[in-house]
Write an enzyme that holds these catalytic residues in place. Structure first.
Site, PDB file in Angstrom:
ATOM      1  CE  LYS A 151      -4.312  -2.129   1.128  1.00 59.65           C
ATOM      2  NZ  LYS A 151      -5.352  -2.498   2.061  1.00 59.65           N
ATOM      3  NE  ARG A 181      -7.104  -8.946   0.333  1.00 53.77           N
ATOM      4  CZ  ARG A 181      -6.686  -8.186  -0.672  1.00 53.77           C
ATOM      5  NH1 ARG A 181      -5.699  -7.340  -0.496  1.00 53.77           N
ATOM      6  NH2 ARG A 181      -7.259  -8.284  -1.856  1.00 53.77           N
TER       7      ARG A 181
END
Ligand code: PMM
Length: 262
Positions: free
Chosen positions: A204, A242
């Site tokens: 991210k 994840r």
């Protein structure tokens, strides 16, 4: 949890696993690399992304879920739509991952309550098109913890059992870099809610700029940083992470596991 985005437009792996055959092969590969679960998604949730139609999401997701199950791969389905969750469970998905925590589709809670599969409820403040504008907090950790607590109570009122629910603070969703760093430091308070916690920091944007790293990192170059966050998650008592790159996180978590035994 290994990420398998069957989308043309996800921010770090968009387009790579669009064909069913390539997607299935990648899902099998993720398990061979150490993933316990493969998260199949047919709708990109990156900031600014447009929604896909229900028909298109079903077309992308269901064959991949069915074929992975045939090959013995444990699958979760990453969707905000009750109809897609139901079809994926029917095709063999054993978990539903809903980034909206039931807020995007009023039928989701009933569908998941009936399916009796584990359900990941993430902190969410609106669809991709609106989420950057919603990144406003006085105290991000407190507000995320309160939101997740209220979501769990509401989902239970709608028929889910408490132990069916896994919570996720939603890194990158209506959060800027400083919010994400505060959440990473405050993960213990999310864990203290008493539910299993799943965390998705993989590749991210907030990992793109780091002290000591001289250049801004592109999404594909953020796996070592992601592995570091996986270790911090393990330390905080998080249940699952994840990730796109399974080997680097498997190594980090392997070190964690082994170090626990001394
Ligand atoms: N992040 C993305 C998609 N699905 N699901 C959960 N539970 N938590 C997340 O943080 C999360 C998610 C976006 O990342 P991607 O586009 O790389 O899959």
């Amino acid at each position: 949890m290994g990420v398998l985005n069957v989308t043309p437009d996800s921010f770090s792996d968009g387009g790579r696993w669009q064909a069913t055959e390539a997607a299935v092969a990648h899902g099998i590969h993720l398990v061979e690399q150490g993933a316990d679960l493969v998260d199949v998604g047919g709708e990109s949730t990156r900031p600014g992304a447009q929604r896909v139609s229900e028909a298109e999401e079903l077309r992308r997701v269901v064959p991949v879920v069915a074929q992975l199950r045939e090959r013995g791969v444990p699958v979760s389905v990453d969707t905000m739509r009750a109809s897609v969750a139901a079809a994926a469970v029917e095709a063999g998905a054993e978990m539903v991952n809903d980034v909206s925590g039931g807020l995007a589709d009023p039928d989701m809670a009933e569908t998941v309550a009936r399916a009796r599969v584990p359900y990941i409820a993430m902190h969410w403040r609106g669809h991709s098109a609106q989420m950057d504008a919603a990144a406003q907090y006085r105290d991000v950790v407190t507000e995320v913890v309160q939101h997740l607590h209220q979501r769990v109570e509401q989902l239970c009122a709608e028929g889910l059992s408490r132990d069916q629910i896994i919570v996720d603070p939603g890194f990158g969703f209506a959060k800027d870099a400083s919010h994400n760093w505060a959440l990473l430091a405050g993960l213990g308070r999310v864990v203290a809610l008493g539910h299993r916690v799943l965390v998705g920091t993989s590749r991210k944007r907030f990992l793109g700029r780091l002290p000591r790293v001289r250049t801004e990192l592109a999404a594909a170059d953020r796996d070592p940083a992601t592995a570091a966050t996986s270790l911090l998650c393990a330390q905080a008592g998080v249940w699952a992470v994840r990730v796109h790159d399974v080997p680097s996180t498997a190594q980090a978590l392997g070190v964690w596991d082994r170090a626990q035994r001394g």
